[in-house]
Enzyme design. Structure first.
Site, PDB file in Angstrom:
ATOM      1  N   ALA A   8       0.839  -1.194   0.000  1.00 20.90           N
ATOM      2  CA  ALA A   8       0.000   0.000   0.000  1.00 20.90           C
ATOM      3  C   ALA A   8       0.872   1.240   0.000  1.00 20.90           C
ATOM      4  O   ALA A   8       1.835   1.324   0.769  1.00 20.90           O
ATOM      5  CB  ALA A   8      -0.920   0.016   1.224  1.00 20.90           C
ATOM      6  N   CYS A   9       0.550   2.182  -0.869  1.00 24.32           N
ATOM      7  CA  CYS A   9       1.231   3.479  -0.880  1.00 24.32           C
ATOM      8  C   CYS A   9       0.188   4.570  -0.652  1.00 24.32           C
ATOM      9  O   CYS A   9      -1.014   4.323  -0.801  1.00 24.32           O
ATOM     10  CB  CYS A   9       1.984   3.699  -2.191  1.00 24.32           C
TER      11      CYS A   9
END
Length: 458
Positions: A8-9
């Site tokens: 996840a960014c």
């Protein structure tokens, strides 16, 4: 070997998927089975199930934003920024496998309770899952808001009416801000549970409209579920060319879903929901005598019935939602009754030591702490060991506590905190009889457990 990963960014567009591809490629080269959950702009994809987590050797969390890591308790976890998975995916996999070799999770009563709560959370589906996602995210606003309002009353019940005073500031923080966000947050997180990230904006807008219209807690629930299912329908059915897919989560879905839920709340649902909420509030505020006691008895029994399960949460959600409408008695009954089960088993281990083994006696000390903290799940290990005798006993005591709390017109402005709320001036109304209600219910349950349980064989 089987490992899991989450990527996840912050934007959920590029690095999330680059990291996933890198990990999958490295695992394939090593002949290792891997499943990667991506938490991108369109929500969670390839989500990890409880079965996946149970069977995994190790877990890699490559994330620069929330990845819901609590579900991995009891498993070896390697946590790194998302960029590390892109730069050295093979090294990460090796690190995770190395960590798994000698990993042994420790367990005690507190861990047991946390694990049970996590398992229940992972098993939630459908309506209940979405509702609990909204309620759990709403709670910090209700706790902070309710206690800020209570603190403003320390200076006098109407002291907040004087502009520029500390009392006025506390009321602005609690009632004007935290409580104002309560219903939008509830609706927003219900919608995001259904439609993932794209559902959050329409849910918040629908919840804000419900609050402004006066539709209250019930209006927020309706807005949240509608916003979620409408957004999910749009997301599933709007098809765009690949080059334009990026427009859907940032432009098309927010615009259409916000407009639809907004118009529905203003022109169709807002007024009927307001009328229903007003009628419910008036009925509860006008209750007296037998009706009050009966409501408290039912709420109390529900809190002990499954100790944190769906029935318990139904009673708790009902009471919490009423705080926004300034109905505080059910909240007091619910919290008091919820403290009884763990407190009762703790007392029972002390007054009837021959009916508990050494491990349970030690667990009783921790159960007492959980009880005063309003963590009803603290009684679960005892109930699981002897359900036929323990569960009816704690239901009886909690029902008595709920009934007495309502009879004495005890009130509570915060939905959590357990016995510690009594030390905050103004948080608990009729504090002495509130404490008496908890004490009486605890004695009833502890006595029944001590009488009904058989002695432990040597």
């Amino acid at each position: 070997m089987r490992i899991l990963a989450v990527t996840a960014c912050p934007t959920g567009v590029a690095h999330t998927y680059m990291a996933a591809e890198a990990l999958e490629g490295a695992a394939k080269e090593k002949g290792i089975e891997i499943k990667v959950e991506t938490r991108g702009s369109v929500g969670v994809e390839n989500g990890l199930t409880p079965e996946d987590i149970k069977e995994a050797e190790a877990i890699i969390v490559a994330a620069d934003t929330d990845a819901d890591v609590d579900r991995f308790k009891g498993k070896p976890v390697v946590s790194v920024p998302v960029g590390a998975a892109i730069k050295d995916p093979a090294g990460l996999i090796e690190e995770a496998l190395e960590k798994a070799k000698d990993f042994e999770p420790e367990e005690d009563l507190l861990d047991n309770v946390q694990q049970h709560k996590a398992e229940r959370s992972s098993q939630r589906t459908g309506f209940y899952k979405h509702l609990m996602n909204g309620v759990s995210n709403m709670l910090p606003f209700v706790v902070a808001g309710g206690l800020a309002i209570a603190l403003s009353f320390v200076f006098g019940i109407k002291a907040f009416e004087q502009e520029g005073t500390l009392a006025a500031a506390l009321m602005t923080i609690g009632g004007g801000t935290a409580f104002a966000l309560m219903i939008p947050v509830l609706a927003g997180f219900i919608a995001s549970s259904i439609a993932d990230r794209p559902g959050f904006a329409p849910g918040m807008v629908g919840g804000m409209l419900a609050a402004n219209i006066g539709a209250g807690f019930l209006g927020g629930l309706v807005a949240g579920f509608l916003a979620g299912y409408i957004t999910k329908f749009l997301n599933d059915n709007i098809k765009l060319p690949k080059n334009f897919q990026g427009l859907k989560p940032v432009l098309i879905l927010p615009l259409l879903s916000v407009l639809i839920i907004g118009l529905l709340m203003i022109y169709v649902l807002g007024t009927p929901m307001k009328n229903i909420m007003d009628a419910l509030t008036a009925w509860l505020q006008g209750m007296s005598g037998t009706n009050r006691v009966l409501l408290g008895l039912i709420l109390g029994a529900m809190m002990a019935f499954d100790m944190g399960g769906p029935v318990n949460k139904a009673a708790y959600t009902f009471a919490t939602g009423l705080l926004a409408s300034e109905v505080y008695a059910p909240m007091a009954a619910v919290m008091a009754a919820g403290m009884v089960p763990p407190l009762a088993v703790a007392v029972a281990t002390f007054i009837a030591p021959k009916k508990f083994d050494k491990q349970q006696k030690e667990a009783g000390k921790a159960a007492a702490v959980l009880g005063i903290s309003f963590i009803t799940e603290g009684a679960i290990p005892f109930a699981a060991a002897d359900p036929v005798k323990v569960i009816p006993s704690i239901i009886a005591g909690s029902a008595v506590t709920g009934a007495l709390s309502m009879l004495f017109n005890a009130t509570l402005r915060a939905p959590h905190g357990g016995i510690f709320t009594v030390f905050i001036p103004g948080a608990v109304g009729n504090v002495v009889m509130y404490a008496v209600s908890i004490l009486v219910g605890t004695i009833v349950s502890a006595a029944l457990i001590s009488i009904l349980k058989d002695e432990v064989k040597a």
